[in-house]
Design a protein around this motif. Structure first.
Motif, PDB file in Angstrom:
ATOM      1  N   TRP A  79      37.781  13.104  -0.151  1.00  0.00           N
ATOM      2  CA  TRP A  79      37.592  14.171   0.949  1.00  0.00           C
ATOM      3  C   TRP A  79      36.832  15.064  -0.521  1.00  0.00           C
ATOM      4  O   TRP A  79      35.637  15.947  -0.286  1.00  0.00           O
ATOM      5  CB  TRP A  79      38.504  15.176   1.837  1.00  0.00           C
ATOM      6  CG  TRP A  79      39.356  15.384   0.977  1.00  0.00           C
ATOM      7  CD1 TRP A  79      40.903  14.834   1.162  1.00  0.00           C
ATOM      8  CD2 TRP A  79      39.088  16.673   1.208  1.00  0.00           C
ATOM      9  NE1 TRP A  79      41.617  16.031   0.632  1.00  0.00           N
ATOM     10  CE2 TRP A  79      40.600  17.146   0.567  1.00  0.00           C
ATOM     11  CE3 TRP A  79      38.381  18.209   0.566  1.00  0.00           C
ATOM     12  CZ2 TRP A  79      40.523  18.395   0.051  1.00  0.00           C
ATOM     13  CZ3 TRP A  79      38.758  19.309   0.870  1.00  0.00           C
ATOM     14  CH2 TRP A  79      40.299  19.518  -0.007  1.00  0.00           C
ATOM     15  N   GLU A 130      29.326   9.121  -4.712  1.00  0.00           N
ATOM     16  CA  GLU A 130      30.239   9.780  -5.821  1.00  0.00           C
ATOM     17  C   GLU A 130      30.496   8.301  -6.715  1.00  0.00           C
ATOM     18  O   GLU A 130      30.566   7.171  -6.387  1.00  0.00           O
ATOM     19  CB  GLU A 130      31.489  10.137  -5.251  1.00  0.00           C
ATOM     20  CG  GLU A 130      30.925  11.847  -5.524  1.00  0.00           C
ATOM     21  CD  GLU A 130      30.991  11.048  -3.282  1.00  0.00           C
ATOM     22  OE1 GLU A 130      29.588  12.264  -2.927  1.00  0.00           O
ATOM     23  OE2 GLU A 130      31.955  10.656  -2.654  1.00  0.00           O
ATOM     24  N   ARG A 150      34.180  14.717  -2.627  1.00  0.00           N
ATOM     25  CA  ARG A 150      33.220  14.576  -2.051  1.00  0.00           C
ATOM     26  C   ARG A 150      32.641  15.639  -2.090  1.00  0.00           C
ATOM     27  O   ARG A 150      31.202  16.478  -2.591  1.00  0.00           O
ATOM     28  CB  ARG A 150      32.720  14.161  -0.513  1.00  0.00           C
ATOM     29  CG  ARG A 150      32.758  12.703  -0.859  1.00  0.00           C
ATOM     30  CD  ARG A 150      32.909  11.977   1.365  1.00  0.00           C
ATOM     31  NE  ARG A 150      33.477  12.050   1.522  1.00  0.00           N
ATOM     32  CZ  ARG A 150      34.771  11.714   2.289  1.00  0.00           C
ATOM     33  NH1 ARG A 150      35.717  10.567   1.008  1.00  0.00           N
ATOM     34  NH2 ARG A 150      36.140  11.728   2.787  1.00  0.00           N
ATOM     35  N   GLU A 151      33.726  17.104  -1.917  1.00  0.00           N
ATOM     36  CA  GLU A 151      33.381  18.405  -1.631  1.00  0.00           C
ATOM     37  C   GLU A 151      33.573  19.089  -3.436  1.00  0.00           C
ATOM     38  O   GLU A 151      31.936  19.618  -3.618  1.00  0.00           O
ATOM     39  CB  GLU A 151      34.649  19.139  -1.449  1.00  0.00           C
ATOM     40  CG  GLU A 151      34.870  19.170  -0.014  1.00  0.00           C
ATOM     41  CD  GLU A 151      33.823  19.713   0.625  1.00  0.00           C
ATOM     42  OE1 GLU A 151      33.237  20.199   0.394  1.00  0.00           O
ATOM     43  OE2 GLU A 151      33.379  18.497   1.888  1.00  0.00           O
ATOM     44  N   GLU A 157      30.510  17.148  -5.482  1.00  0.00           N
ATOM     45  CA  GLU A 157      29.533  16.521  -5.620  1.00  0.00           C
ATOM     46  C   GLU A 157      28.775  17.880  -4.696  1.00  0.00           C
ATOM     47  O   GLU A 157      28.200  18.075  -5.567  1.00  0.00           O
ATOM     48  CB  GLU A 157      29.435  15.313  -4.992  1.00  0.00           C
ATOM     49  CG  GLU A 157      27.785  14.482  -5.187  1.00  0.00           C
ATOM     50  CD  GLU A 157      27.853  14.059  -7.038  1.00  0.00           C
ATOM     51  OE1 GLU A 157      27.151  13.867  -7.377  1.00  0.00           O
ATOM     52  OE2 GLU A 157      29.263  14.066  -6.963  1.00  0.00           O
ATOM     53  N   LYS A 158      29.138  18.475  -4.258  1.00  0.00           N
ATOM     54  CA  LYS A 158      28.440  18.920  -2.944  1.00  0.00           C
ATOM     55  C   LYS A 158      28.820  20.535  -3.688  1.00  0.00           C
ATOM     56  O   LYS A 158      27.429  21.303  -3.356  1.00  0.00           O
ATOM     57  CB  LYS A 158      29.220  19.348  -1.222  1.00  0.00           C
ATOM     58  CG  LYS A 158      29.200  18.618  -0.242  1.00  0.00           C
ATOM     59  CD  LYS A 158      29.915  18.799   0.306  1.00  0.00           C
ATOM     60  CE  LYS A 158      29.863  17.338   1.073  1.00  0.00           C
ATOM     61  NZ  LYS A 158      30.968  17.775   2.783  1.00  0.00           N
ATOM     62  N   MET A 159      28.558  20.843  -4.845  1.00  0.00           N
ATOM     63  CA  MET A 159      29.276  21.769  -5.544  1.00  0.00           C
ATOM     64  C   MET A 159      28.776  22.021  -6.988  1.00  0.00           C
ATOM     65  O   MET A 159      27.587  22.885  -7.674  1.00  0.00           O
ATOM     66  CB  MET A 159      30.810  22.150  -5.346  1.00  0.00           C
ATOM     67  CG  MET A 159      31.233  23.117  -4.594  1.00  0.00           C
ATOM     68  SD  MET A 159      32.894  22.729  -5.539  1.00  0.00           S
ATOM     69  CE  MET A 159      34.132  23.909  -4.212  1.00  0.00           C
ATOM     70  N   GLY A 194      30.924   7.995   0.586  1.00  0.00           N
ATOM     71  CA  GLY A 194      29.639   8.674  -0.652  1.00  0.00           C
ATOM     72  C   GLY A 194      29.117   8.190  -1.590  1.00  0.00           C
ATOM     73  O   GLY A 194      29.416   7.205  -1.710  1.00  0.00           O
TER      74      GLY A 194
END
Length: 221
Positions: free
Chosen positions: A56, A87, A59-60, A62-64, A85
């Motif tokens: 989790w 990553e 994934r966050e 990568e979003k950043m 995801g």
């Protein structure tokens, strides 16, 4: 100890995935934002989530905008992360890092250990070897259960082995592994054993102003 921890996680991996993805752990209301806000203060491009679980946090990252890698000892959790995801994810144990195995995709600008440090003797070697994969002026961020946990559970305020890692969590967990709980003083003592760094501490509290986690930032000098 390694075998006990891995066996426990393999047995409970599916239950852990369900618990995390349903946001069933109340303290995560405070600890998740705390680690995410800390990530926003870091600079760099590449980051590794050590002990990433089902991914989790990776994934966050990568979003950043980070180029994120997640590593974990449990193959079931890594497979779930790969399913969720794009990553990069790899099976890698703490023992392998301590033994000098390179962390895939390094070097990194930061490494994160989010609620995954159960070690006693190997804590300093693990952090020292992780630092070898961190760029100049890079950081390690640790979030761990606050030592206040010991007082809250009417235990002696001293560093000690506790028998059941799953105790107190919602869900149908079984065969919890032992984990080593440290006092604040002993955390500081361990960190002072690592050369070439500076570190800072931040306490995360809940709505009742009771501490729930300890955030440690280690920066290479």
């Amino acid at each position: 100890m390694k075998k006990e921890i891995i066996n426990s996680w393999e047995k409970n991996a599916s239950e852990w995935i369900k618990t995390v993805q349903s946001n069933a752990i109340p303290s995560r209301k405070f600890t998740n934002p705390a680690i995410l806000e800390t990530l926003k203060t870091l600079e760099g491009q590449k980051i590794v989530d050590v002990g990433c679980g089902e991914g989790w946090l990776t994934r966050e990252m990568e979003k950043m905008g980070w180029e994120a890698t997640g590593v974990d000892a449990i193959e079931t959790l890594i497979q779930e992360a790969k399913n969720k995801g794009p990553e990069a994810y790899h099976v890698l144990t703490f023992e392998a890092i301590v033994a000098g195995t390179p962390i895939p995709n390094g070097p990194f600008d930061a490494a994160i250990f989010n609620f995954c440090l159960y070690l006693k003797e190997d804590l300093v070697p693990l952090l020292e070897n992780t630092l070898k994969h961190i760029s100049e002026k890079g950081s390690i961020i640790i979030q761990t259960l606050h030592p206040y946990f010991l007082i809250q559970n009417e235990l002696a305020y001293q560093s000690q082995w506790l028998s059941d890692s799953w105790k107190g969590l919602p869900g149908n967990f079984e065969d919890g592994h032992s984990w080593y709980a440290r006092t604040l003083e002993d955390w500081i003592t361990e960190l002072n054993c690592i050369e070439g760094i500076q570190f800072s501490l931040k306490e995360i509290v809940n709505d009742a102003k009771k501490p729930v986690s300890l955030l440690i930032k280690i920066t290479k000098l």
